[in-house]
Design a protein around this motif. Structure first.
Motif, PDB file in Angstrom:
ATOM      1  N   SER B 118       0.759  -1.085   0.111  1.00 12.75           N
ATOM      2  CA  SER B 118       0.137  -0.109  -0.119  1.00 12.75           C
ATOM      3  C   SER B 118       0.932   1.265  -0.073  1.00 12.75           C
ATOM      4  O   SER B 118       2.084   1.102  -0.126  1.00 12.75           O
ATOM      5  N   LEU B 119       0.129   2.419   0.113  1.00 16.67           N
ATOM      6  CA  LEU B 119       0.925   3.670  -0.003  1.00 16.67           C
ATOM      7  C   LEU B 119       1.880   3.605   1.286  1.00 16.67           C
ATOM      8  O   LEU B 119       2.957   4.424   1.083  1.00 16.67           O
ATOM      9  N   THR B 120       1.567   3.174   2.125  1.00 16.42           N
ATOM     10  CA  THR B 120       2.235   3.678   3.454  1.00 16.42           C
ATOM     11  C   THR B 120       2.649   2.389   4.219  1.00 16.42           C
ATOM     12  O   THR B 120       1.845   1.243   4.209  1.00 16.42           O
ATOM     13  N   PRO B 121       3.747   2.077   4.969  1.00 17.20           N
ATOM     14  CA  PRO B 121       4.093   0.808   5.691  1.00 17.20           C
ATOM     15  C   PRO B 121       3.201   0.348   6.463  1.00 17.20           C
ATOM     16  O   PRO B 121       2.853  -0.849   6.362  1.00 17.20           O
ATOM     17  N   ASN B 122       2.527   1.303   7.142  1.00 12.88           N
ATOM     18  CA  ASN B 122       1.455   0.845   8.088  1.00 12.88           C
ATOM     19  C   ASN B 122       0.299   0.166   7.472  1.00 12.88           C
ATOM     20  O   ASN B 122      -0.268  -0.832   8.254  1.00 12.88           O
ATOM     21  N   SER B 123      -0.151   0.311   6.290  1.00 16.07           N
ATOM     22  CA  SER B 123      -1.227  -0.381   5.809  1.00 16.07           C
ATOM     23  C   SER B 123      -0.827  -1.631   4.923  1.00 16.07           C
ATOM     24  O   SER B 123      -1.626  -2.091   4.367  1.00 16.07           O
ATOM     25  N   HIS B 124       0.416  -1.913   4.884  1.00 15.60           N
ATOM     26  CA  HIS B 124       1.063  -3.119   4.255  1.00 15.60           C
ATOM     27  C   HIS B 124       0.443  -4.391   5.150  1.00 15.60           C
ATOM     28  O   HIS B 124       0.316  -4.238   6.273  1.00 15.60           O
ATOM     29  N   SER B 125       0.207  -5.550   4.225  1.00 15.83           N
ATOM     30  CA  SER B 125      -0.249  -6.410   4.846  1.00 15.83           C
ATOM     31  C   SER B 125      -0.067  -7.886   4.060  1.00 15.83           C
ATOM     32  O   SER B 125       0.724  -7.708   3.085  1.00 15.83           O
ATOM     33  N   TYR B 126      -0.597  -8.788   4.529  1.00 18.53           N
ATOM     34  CA  TYR B 126      -0.549 -10.185   3.641  1.00 18.53           C
ATOM     35  C   TYR B 126      -1.855 -10.444   3.344  1.00 18.53           C
ATOM     36  O   TYR B 126      -2.750 -10.331   4.222  1.00 18.53           O
ATOM     37  N   ASN B 127      -2.319 -11.216   2.089  1.00 21.71           N
ATOM     38  CA  ASN B 127      -3.309 -12.050   1.921  1.00 21.71           C
ATOM     39  C   ASN B 127      -3.115 -13.288   2.268  1.00 21.71           C
ATOM     40  O   ASN B 127      -1.833 -13.883   2.133  1.00 21.71           O
ATOM     41  N   TYR B 128      -3.766 -14.018   3.233  1.00 17.79           N
ATOM     42  CA  TYR B 128      -3.553 -15.282   3.820  1.00 17.79           C
ATOM     43  C   TYR B 128      -4.734 -15.842   4.341  1.00 17.79           C
ATOM     44  O   TYR B 128      -5.696 -15.457   4.307  1.00 17.79           O
ATOM     45  N   ARG B 129      -4.339 -17.292   4.410  1.00 20.10           N
ATOM     46  CA  ARG B 129      -5.507 -18.089   5.251  1.00 20.10           C
ATOM     47  C   ARG B 129      -4.953 -18.751   6.600  1.00 20.10           C
ATOM     48  O   ARG B 129      -3.875 -19.364   6.451  1.00 20.10           O
ATOM     49  N   SER B 130      -5.259 -18.383   7.701  1.00 25.92           N
ATOM     50  CA  SER B 130      -4.887 -18.928   8.876  1.00 25.92           C
ATOM     51  C   SER B 130      -6.068 -19.709   9.597  1.00 25.92           C
ATOM     52  O   SER B 130      -7.020 -19.320   9.784  1.00 25.92           O
ATOM     53  N   ALA B 131      -5.712 -20.749  10.205  1.00 19.27           N
ATOM     54  CA  ALA B 131      -6.611 -21.475  11.015  1.00 19.27           C
ATOM     55  C   ALA B 131      -5.752 -21.905  12.442  1.00 19.27           C
ATOM     56  O   ALA B 131      -4.787 -22.231  12.433  1.00 19.27           O
ATOM     57  N   ILE B 132      -6.723 -21.852  13.397  1.00 25.25           N
ATOM     58  CA  ILE B 132      -6.183 -22.030  14.733  1.00 25.25           C
ATOM     59  C   ILE B 132      -7.216 -23.089  15.320  1.00 25.25           C
ATOM     60  O   ILE B 132      -8.235 -22.958  15.482  1.00 25.25           O
ATOM     61  N   LEU B 133      -6.515 -24.166  15.604  1.00 20.93           N
ATOM     62  CA  LEU B 133      -7.355 -25.255  16.413  1.00 20.93           C
ATOM     63  C   LEU B 133      -6.726 -25.486  17.742  1.00 20.93           C
ATOM     64  O   LEU B 133      -5.709 -25.278  18.268  1.00 20.93           O
ATOM     65  N   HIS B 134      -7.864 -25.541  18.910  1.00 18.98           N
ATOM     66  CA  HIS B 134      -7.545 -25.863  20.259  1.00 18.98           C
ATOM     67  C   HIS B 134      -8.143 -27.090  20.567  1.00 18.98           C
ATOM     68  O   HIS B 134      -9.225 -27.595  19.947  1.00 18.98           O
ATOM     69  N   GLY B 135      -7.501 -27.921  21.311  1.00 18.25           N
ATOM     70  CA  GLY B 135      -8.037 -29.167  21.877  1.00 18.25           C
ATOM     71  C   GLY B 135      -7.053 -30.072  22.564  1.00 18.25           C
ATOM     72  O   GLY B 135      -6.151 -29.455  22.957  1.00 18.25           O
ATOM     73  N   THR B 136      -7.426 -31.357  22.856  1.00 20.26           N
ATOM     74  CA  THR B 136      -6.700 -32.220  23.673  1.00 20.26           C
ATOM     75  C   THR B 136      -6.331 -33.325  22.738  1.00 20.26           C
ATOM     76  O   THR B 136      -7.111 -33.775  22.202  1.00 20.26           O
ATOM     77  N   ALA B 137      -4.835 -33.536  22.574  1.00 15.23           N
ATOM     78  CA  ALA B 137      -4.487 -34.640  21.942  1.00 15.23           C
ATOM     79  C   ALA B 137      -3.991 -35.963  22.732  1.00 15.23           C
ATOM     80  O   ALA B 137      -3.516 -35.939  23.768  1.00 15.23           O
ATOM     81  N   THR B 138      -4.450 -37.131  22.188  1.00 16.63           N
ATOM     82  CA  THR B 138      -4.010 -38.299  22.569  1.00 16.63           C
ATOM     83  C   THR B 138      -3.218 -39.187  21.675  1.00 16.63           C
ATOM     84  O   THR B 138      -3.451 -38.973  20.346  1.00 16.63           O
ATOM     85  N   LEU B 139      -2.270 -40.116  21.963  1.00 19.96           N
ATOM     86  CA  LEU B 139      -1.491 -41.075  21.065  1.00 19.96           C
ATOM     87  C   LEU B 139      -2.618 -42.041  20.415  1.00 19.96           C
ATOM     88  O   LEU B 139      -3.427 -42.451  21.311  1.00 19.96           O
ATOM     89  N   VAL B 140      -2.548 -42.211  19.286  1.00 19.60           N
ATOM     90  CA  VAL B 140      -3.435 -43.144  18.715  1.00 19.60           C
ATOM     91  C   VAL B 140      -2.600 -44.648  19.054  1.00 19.60           C
ATOM     92  O   VAL B 140      -1.599 -44.816  18.697  1.00 19.60           O
ATOM     93  N   ILE B 141      -3.585 -45.409  19.703  1.00 19.74           N
ATOM     94  CA  ILE B 141      -2.944 -46.781  20.220  1.00 19.74           C
ATOM     95  C   ILE B 141      -3.646 -47.884  19.190  1.00 19.74           C
ATOM     96  O   ILE B 141      -2.774 -48.849  18.707  1.00 19.74           O
ATOM     97  N   ASP B 142      -4.713 -47.720  18.917  1.00 18.17           N
ATOM     98  CA  ASP B 142      -5.307 -48.812  17.929  1.00 18.17           C
ATOM     99  C   ASP B 142      -4.718 -49.044  16.519  1.00 18.17           C
ATOM    100  O   ASP B 142      -4.730 -48.033  15.911  1.00 18.17           O
ATOM    101  N   PRO B 143      -4.309 -50.104  16.276  1.00 16.78           N
ATOM    102  CA  PRO B 143      -3.500 -50.256  15.106  1.00 16.78           C
ATOM    103  C   PRO B 143      -4.312 -49.902  13.791  1.00 16.78           C
ATOM    104  O   PRO B 143      -3.780 -49.337  13.036  1.00 16.78           O
ATOM    105  N   ALA B 144      -5.829 -50.200  13.845  1.00 17.31           N
ATOM    106  CA  ALA B 144      -6.396 -49.934  12.698  1.00 17.31           C
ATOM    107  C   ALA B 144      -6.597 -48.414  12.465  1.00 17.31           C
ATOM    108  O   ALA B 144      -6.494 -47.951  11.440  1.00 17.31           O
ATOM    109  N   GLU B 145      -6.818 -47.791  13.504  1.00 18.60           N
ATOM    110  CA  GLU B 145      -6.831 -46.226  13.434  1.00 18.60           C
ATOM    111  C   GLU B 145      -5.520 -45.710  12.967  1.00 18.60           C
ATOM    112  O   GLU B 145      -5.228 -44.579  12.238  1.00 18.60           O
ATOM    113  N   LYS B 146      -4.328 -46.306  13.356  1.00 18.34           N
ATOM    114  CA  LYS B 146      -3.133 -45.739  13.196  1.00 18.34           C
ATOM    115  C   LYS B 146      -2.737 -45.811  11.730  1.00 18.34           C
ATOM    116  O   LYS B 146      -2.365 -44.937  10.971  1.00 18.34           O
TER     117      LYS B 146
END
Lengths: 265, 265
Positions: B118-146
Motif C-alpha cells: 500500500s501507500l504507507t508501510p502501516n497499511s501493508h499486509s498479507y493476503n493469507y488463510r490462517s486456521a487455529i485449532l485448540h483441543g486435547t491430543a492423545t496418542l493413537v493406540i489402536d493399530p487400525a486407526e493408526k
C-alpha cells in the motif's frame, strides 16, 4: 573475531532425534528465520486463578519477523541478534509483554524444501529447514527502535520497500503499531536435504524398486506477476519490485532443486 | 442435514481484531488445515516442580497433519473431524499424550497468498488463510486407526501415494510411528483477500499515488520437476505424481492470483 557464533545447548533447545540434522549455529538459525514469510509464535495462557482445576494452555499466533540489532544496526546474520516480531498482538500478550520481565515466547520458522518419496510410507520425509527460538519478549517502547524494526520488517517483504512509500509513519501510526522484541535465550535448527533413504530390507526386496518411483518433489515459495491495485497510478511495476520477484523465484527454485539432488546429510 | 457446521465461539478462540475476516465455519477451517504442508503444533512445558520460581514454557513443533474421521471414514471437510498429526513427537509430548486425559495442544495452519503493498508501510499486509485449532491430543493406540491416519497423511503429500508404495507397514514400522489425534474443542479461521486498503489521508495526498506503486504480489507454494533418486528403477515419473504436480501448481497459482484481484473482503 567470532565467526562461528552459536547458541548454547540447553535442556530446552537440545535436539534429541535425528540429531545429525541439528545445528546451533547462529548463521544457520538467523538465515532460516529471515527467509520465512510467516513465523509461528507461541505463548502460554496462564491458568485461570479463579479455577484451580484449569491448566495453562498453549496459543499460537502467525506473525512476521526478522532478526536485527538496534544497538549494532550494521550487524549481519553471523552476529548476536534479537528477533523483532510484528502482527496482530493480542491484548493478553501486550499486557504480559509490557512489563520489564517480558513474556516467554517460542518462535518457529519452517521452510519446506521438498517431498521425499521412498519405497515405503514409513521412510517418506520432507526436505526442510526449521528453526526454533526460545526467549523472552518485551514490547518495543522507544520510538527510534520501533522505527528501526518497522523498516526492517517492511523491507523483509520487499527489499527497499520502506524508502519507496510514504514515510515516516505519523504519530497515530506509530502508536497503533506493536512490535515485540524477543531476546533469545536458546535456539536450534534442523535441516534435512537429499534423496530418500530406504532401508536395506526394502531396497533389496526383489521387484520393489522396479515398481515404486522414488525421488524428491522440490517445494518452494513462488511469487506471481505483481497485480497493480485499481487505485495504482504508477505506470510500470518498479524495478525494485519486479527484479526482486524474478531473483527470489530463481533462488528459491534453485535451492529446492539443489537440496533434492544433493547427497544425503 | 447440517451443511453449515461451525465451531462455537469461546473466550479461547474468539477473534477480536479484524473480526470481519474471522470464520468459525468448519469447512473453511478444515480446508486450510488440509491445504497446509506443515502445521505448527504448540504445547506447554510444565514448570519445574523442583523450582517454584520456574514458569510453564511454550514449545512449538512443526508436524504434518490432516483432518479425518476414523469412525466415519467417508466424512468430508464439511463434517465433524479430528486432526491427525505426524512428525517427531518428543518423549515429553508422548508421555503427556499417553494418558487418557491427553495433552492440550494448539495447532496453527497458515498459507500466505500475497504480499499486499500500500501507500504507507502501516497499511501493508498479507493476503493469507490462517486456521487455529485448540483441543486435547492423545496418542493413537489402536493399530487400525493408526493405519487409517498413516494412509491419510501419506496421501495428503501426494494423492494415492500410499497404494503405490510397499504396504502395509510391518510391525517395527507400526510401533515406531507415533500419531497424535487432536479432539478439537474450539477453532477459528482468519482470511484476508483483495487489494491494499489505504487511508483517505494517503490516497488523497497530492502526488503520492503517482509516486508509490500499490498492488499485490501473489505468493504460492510451487512444486518443481520431480527428481528421481539414484536408486530409482522406474523409468518415468508416474502419472499420479506428475499430473498432481501440474494440477496443484495451477490451482495454487490461480488461487493467489484470484485473491489478489478480488474485491476487498
Amino acid at each position: 573475531m567470532s565467526r562461528e557464533l552459536s547458541y548454547p545447548k540447553t535442556t530446552t533447545n537440545k535436539v534429541n532425534r535425528y540429531n545429525q540434522r541439528a545445528s546451533y549455529d547462529a548463521l544457520t538459525i538467523h538465515r532460516i528465520v529471515n527467509a520465512t514469510s510467516v513465523l509461528h509464535v507461541s505463548f502460554v495462557v496462564p491458568s485461570d486463578p479463579k479455577d484451580p482445576s484449569s491448566a495453562p494452555l498453549p496459543m499460537i499466533l502467525p506473525m512476521i519477523g526478522q532478526m536485527g540489532s538496534f544497538d549494532y544496526p550494521s550487524s549481519d546474520e553471523t552476529d548476536a541478534l534479537d528477533c523483532y516480531l510484528h502482527g496482530y498482538v493480542s491484548s493478553r500478550i501486550i499486557n504480559l509483554a509490557r512489563g520489564v520481565e517480558g513474556i516467554p515466547l517460542c518462535v518457529a520458522a519452517t521452510k519446506v524444501d521438498g517431498f521425499v518419496l521412498s519405497l515405503t510410507p514409513n521412510s517418506h520425509s520432507y526436505n526442510y529447514r526449521s528453526a526454533i527460538l526460545h526467549g523472552t519478549a518485551t514490547l518495543v517502547i522507544d520510538p527510534a527502535e520501533k522505527l528501526y524494526a518497522m523498516e526492517l520488517i517492511t523491507n523483509s517483504v520487499i527489499p527497499d520497500r520502506w524508502n519507496h512509500t510514504r514515510i515516516p509513519p505519523d504519530e497515530a501510526e506509530m502508536s497503533s503499531t506493536s512490535i515485540l522484541k524477543l531476546k533469545i535465550s536458546s535456539a536450534s535448527a534442523k535441516v534435512r536435504i537429499g534423496p530418500p533413504m530406504d532401508e536395506k530390507k526394502d531396497s533389496e526386496r526383489p521387484g520393489l524398486r522396479e515398481k515404486v518411483w522414488t525421488g524428491v518433489v522440490p517445494v518452494f515459495e513462488a511469487l506471481g506477476v505483481p497485480i497493480p491495485s485499481l487505485d495504482n497510478a504508477v505506470n510500470e511495476v518498479p524495478e525494485y519490485v519486479g527484479v526482486y520477484v524474478e531473483k527470489r523465484n530463481k533462488a528459491e527454485k534453485m535451492h529446492a532443486d539443489l537440496v533434492g539432488r544433493s547427497t544425503r546429510l
